[in-house]
Design a protein around this motif. Sequence first.
Motif, PDB file in Angstrom:
ATOM      1  N   LEU A  35       0.819  -1.217   0.000  1.00 31.06           N
ATOM      2  CA  LEU A  35       0.000   0.000   0.000  1.00 31.06           C
ATOM      3  C   LEU A  35       0.851   1.264   0.000  1.00 31.06           C
ATOM      4  O   LEU A  35       0.458   2.278  -0.562  1.00 31.06           O
ATOM      5  CB  LEU A  35      -0.936  -0.004   1.221  1.00 31.06           C
ATOM      6  N   HIS A  36       2.045   1.214   0.575  1.00 31.41           N
ATOM      7  CA  HIS A  36       2.853   2.423   0.710  1.00 31.41           C
ATOM      8  C   HIS A  36       3.820   2.648  -0.452  1.00 31.41           C
ATOM      9  O   HIS A  36       4.243   3.772  -0.689  1.00 31.41           O
ATOM     10  CB  HIS A  36       3.597   2.401   2.036  1.00 31.41           C
ATOM     11  N   THR A  37       4.163   1.582  -1.184  1.00 29.99           N
ATOM     12  CA  THR A  37       5.108   1.741  -2.296  1.00 29.99           C
ATOM     13  C   THR A  37       4.507   1.355  -3.654  1.00 29.99           C
ATOM     14  O   THR A  37       5.044   1.739  -4.677  1.00 29.99           O
ATOM     15  CB  THR A  37       6.362   0.876  -2.071  1.00 29.99           C
ATOM     16  N   GLY A  38       3.449   0.557  -3.657  1.00 31.72           N
ATOM     17  CA  GLY A  38       2.866   0.080  -4.910  1.00 31.72           C
ATOM     18  C   GLY A  38       3.612  -1.097  -5.502  1.00 31.72           C
ATOM     19  O   GLY A  38       3.281  -1.567  -6.589  1.00 31.72           O
ATOM     20  N   ALA A  39       4.628  -1.608  -4.792  1.00 33.68           N
ATOM     21  CA  ALA A  39       5.430  -2.730  -5.294  1.00 33.68           C
ATOM     22  C   ALA A  39       4.633  -4.031  -5.199  1.00 33.68           C
ATOM     23  O   ALA A  39       3.879  -4.234  -4.251  1.00 33.68           O
ATOM     24  CB  ALA A  39       6.711  -2.854  -4.491  1.00 33.68           C
ATOM     25  N   PRO A  40       4.801  -4.926  -6.173  1.00 30.53           N
ATOM     26  CA  PRO A  40       4.087  -6.209  -6.104  1.00 30.53           C
ATOM     27  C   PRO A  40       4.646  -7.072  -4.975  1.00 30.53           C
ATOM     28  O   PRO A  40       5.858  -7.152  -4.774  1.00 30.53           O
ATOM     29  CB  PRO A  40       4.354  -6.847  -7.468  1.00 30.53           C
ATOM     30  N   LEU A  41       3.751  -7.710  -4.234  1.00 30.94           N
ATOM     31  CA  LEU A  41       4.152  -8.565  -3.116  1.00 30.94           C
ATOM     32  C   LEU A  41       3.912 -10.037  -3.410  1.00 30.94           C
ATOM     33  O   LEU A  41       4.678 -10.893  -2.979  1.00 30.94           O
ATOM     34  CB  LEU A  41       3.378  -8.174  -1.846  1.00 30.94           C
ATOM     35  N   ALA A  42       2.817 -10.356  -4.109  1.00 29.22           N
ATOM     36  CA  ALA A  42       2.475 -11.747  -4.389  1.00 29.22           C
ATOM     37  C   ALA A  42       1.592 -11.812  -5.623  1.00 29.22           C
ATOM     38  O   ALA A  42       1.005 -10.812  -6.033  1.00 29.22           O
ATOM     39  CB  ALA A  42       1.731 -12.352  -3.193  1.00 29.22           C
ATOM     40  N   GLY A  43       1.527 -13.010  -6.197  1.00 32.50           N
ATOM     41  CA  GLY A  43       0.688 -13.222  -7.359  1.00 32.50           C
ATOM     42  C   GLY A  43       1.424 -12.944  -8.647  1.00 32.50           C
ATOM     43  O   GLY A  43       2.638 -12.745  -8.661  1.00 32.50           O
ATOM     44  N   PRO A  44       0.696 -12.895  -9.753  1.00 34.44           N
ATOM     45  CA  PRO A  44       1.337 -12.728 -11.059  1.00 34.44           C
ATOM     46  C   PRO A  44       1.917 -11.341 -11.359  1.00 34.44           C
ATOM     47  O   PRO A  44       2.806 -11.240 -12.190  1.00 34.44           O
ATOM     48  CB  PRO A  44       0.244 -13.065 -12.062  1.00 34.44           C
ATOM     49  N   PRO A  45       1.443 -10.231 -10.739  1.00 39.39           N
ATOM     50  CA  PRO A  45       2.007  -8.936 -11.137  1.00 39.39           C
ATOM     51  C   PRO A  45       3.517  -8.863 -10.901  1.00 39.39           C
ATOM     52  O   PRO A  45       4.000  -9.263  -9.845  1.00 39.39           O
ATOM     53  CB  PRO A  45       1.274  -7.922 -10.248  1.00 39.39           C
ATOM     54  N   GLN A  46       4.230  -8.347 -11.885  1.00 38.11           N
ATOM     55  CA  GLN A  46       5.685  -8.200 -11.794  1.00 38.11           C
ATOM     56  C   GLN A  46       6.128  -6.748 -11.672  1.00 38.11           C
ATOM     57  O   GLN A  46       7.252  -6.479 -11.278  1.00 38.11           O
ATOM     58  CB  GLN A  46       6.352  -8.814 -13.035  1.00 38.11           C
ATOM     59  N   ARG A  47       5.263  -5.806 -12.052  1.00 37.40           N
ATOM     60  CA  ARG A  47       5.609  -4.382 -12.020  1.00 37.40           C
ATOM     61  C   ARG A  47       4.794  -3.675 -10.952  1.00 37.40           C
ATOM     62  O   ARG A  47       3.673  -4.061 -10.655  1.00 37.40           O
ATOM     63  CB  ARG A  47       5.334  -3.740 -13.381  1.00 37.40           C
ATOM     64  N   ARG A  48       5.375  -2.627 -10.415  1.00 40.98           N
ATOM     65  CA  ARG A  48       4.655  -1.866  -9.398  1.00 40.98           C
ATOM     66  C   ARG A  48       3.577  -1.005 -10.044  1.00 40.98           C
ATOM     67  O   ARG A  48       3.629  -0.742 -11.250  1.00 40.98           O
ATOM     68  CB  ARG A  48       5.611  -1.020  -8.571  1.00 40.98           C
ATOM     69  N   LEU A  49       2.636  -0.570  -9.230  1.00 40.77           N
ATOM     70  CA  LEU A  49       1.562   0.291  -9.726  1.00 40.77           C
ATOM     71  C   LEU A  49       2.092   1.702  -9.960  1.00 40.77           C
ATOM     72  O   LEU A  49       2.889   2.202  -9.156  1.00 40.77           O
ATOM     73  CB  LEU A  49       0.429   0.356  -8.690  1.00 40.77           C
ATOM     74  N   PRO A  50       1.668   2.364 -11.025  1.00 39.68           N
ATOM     75  CA  PRO A  50       2.042   3.770 -11.214  1.00 39.68           C
ATOM     76  C   PRO A  50       1.469   4.612 -10.069  1.00 39.68           C
ATOM     77  O   PRO A  50       0.290   4.517  -9.742  1.00 39.68           O
ATOM     78  CB  PRO A  50       1.400   4.142 -12.544  1.00 39.68           C
ATOM     79  N   ARG A  51       2.330   5.419  -9.459  1.00 36.77           N
ATOM     80  CA  ARG A  51       1.944   6.210  -8.294  1.00 36.77           C
ATOM     81  C   ARG A  51       1.531   7.614  -8.721  1.00 36.77           C
ATOM     82  O   ARG A  51       2.154   8.232  -9.568  1.00 36.77           O
ATOM     83  CB  ARG A  51       3.127   6.292  -7.334  1.00 36.77           C
ATOM     84  N   VAL A  52       0.467   8.115  -8.103  1.00 33.47           N
ATOM     85  CA  VAL A  52       0.027   9.488  -8.319  1.00 33.47           C
ATOM     86  C   VAL A  52       0.642  10.331  -7.208  1.00 33.47           C
ATOM     87  O   VAL A  52       0.532  10.000  -6.025  1.00 33.47           O
ATOM     88  CB  VAL A  52      -1.522   9.599  -8.289  1.00 33.47           C
ATOM     89  N   LEU A  53       1.325  11.401  -7.589  1.00 31.56           N
ATOM     90  CA  LEU A  53       1.953  12.290  -6.611  1.00 31.56           C
ATOM     91  C   LEU A  53       0.880  13.188  -6.006  1.00 31.56           C
ATOM     92  O   LEU A  53       0.045  13.733  -6.723  1.00 31.56           O
ATOM     93  CB  LEU A  53       3.044  13.114  -7.286  1.00 31.56           C
ATOM     94  N   LEU A  54       0.923  13.324  -4.691  1.00 31.76           N
ATOM     95  CA  LEU A  54      -0.111  14.071  -3.971  1.00 31.76           C
ATOM     96  C   LEU A  54       0.496  15.175  -3.121  1.00 31.76           C
ATOM     97  O   LEU A  54       1.643  15.072  -2.681  1.00 31.76           O
ATOM     98  CB  LEU A  54      -0.890  13.124  -3.046  1.00 31.76           C
ATOM     99  N   GLU A  55      -0.307  16.208  -2.878  1.00 28.06           N
ATOM    100  CA  GLU A  55       0.015  17.279  -1.935  1.00 28.06           C
ATOM    101  C   GLU A  55      -1.242  17.591  -1.151  1.00 28.06           C
ATOM    102  O   GLU A  55      -2.341  17.598  -1.713  1.00 28.06           O
ATOM    103  CB  GLU A  55       0.476  18.547  -2.660  1.00 28.06           C
TER     104      GLU A  55
END
Length: 184
Positions: free
Chosen positions: A148-168
Amino acid sequence: MTGDRGPLEPRSVPPDRAPDTEQPRWRRDFPIDWAEDDYVSRRDLIKYVVLTSGAFAVGHLWLVYKSLFGRREARAPALPVAAVSELPVGGAKTFTYPEGSTPRLLVKTGPRAFVAYDQQCTHLQCPVIPAVEQGKLHCPCHNGWFDLHTGAPLAGPPQRRLPRVLLEVRDETVYATGVEDSAT
């Protein structure tokens, strides 16, 4: 000699020079007319193999380059997404940023802490669902999990992290200010 479809070209003679009726069954089932067969020299074959291998090598080098240097930030005009008080801790909201893009997911992780990612899983674009109490995002299609904090894949088939939206967070409003693409 002519046939129904026009003049016939003479067929080549089989290597044993026997008539067609005396040829083995495999030769009758799969006749090869050596006069029409394409000859490929060793030099042409090696040239084809080297060029094909070179194309594969260049493709792999491009993938390595993109994985090492592919992360980039795209800045767009700031867009108000939600008021800080609009969501409870653990709450989520979908939005589009920039206009016309794929759906994004805003998740409130603390009293004034937010994260936002592309809502589509990087495996097969199924929507991800927040599991804030576990600190993860879940893709139910193939049981993929993202941090939830980095968007990196932890388990399952996804190999790439989720694109992150920059927030302010400004004046009790959460603004989307850019998108950090995942490496491909």
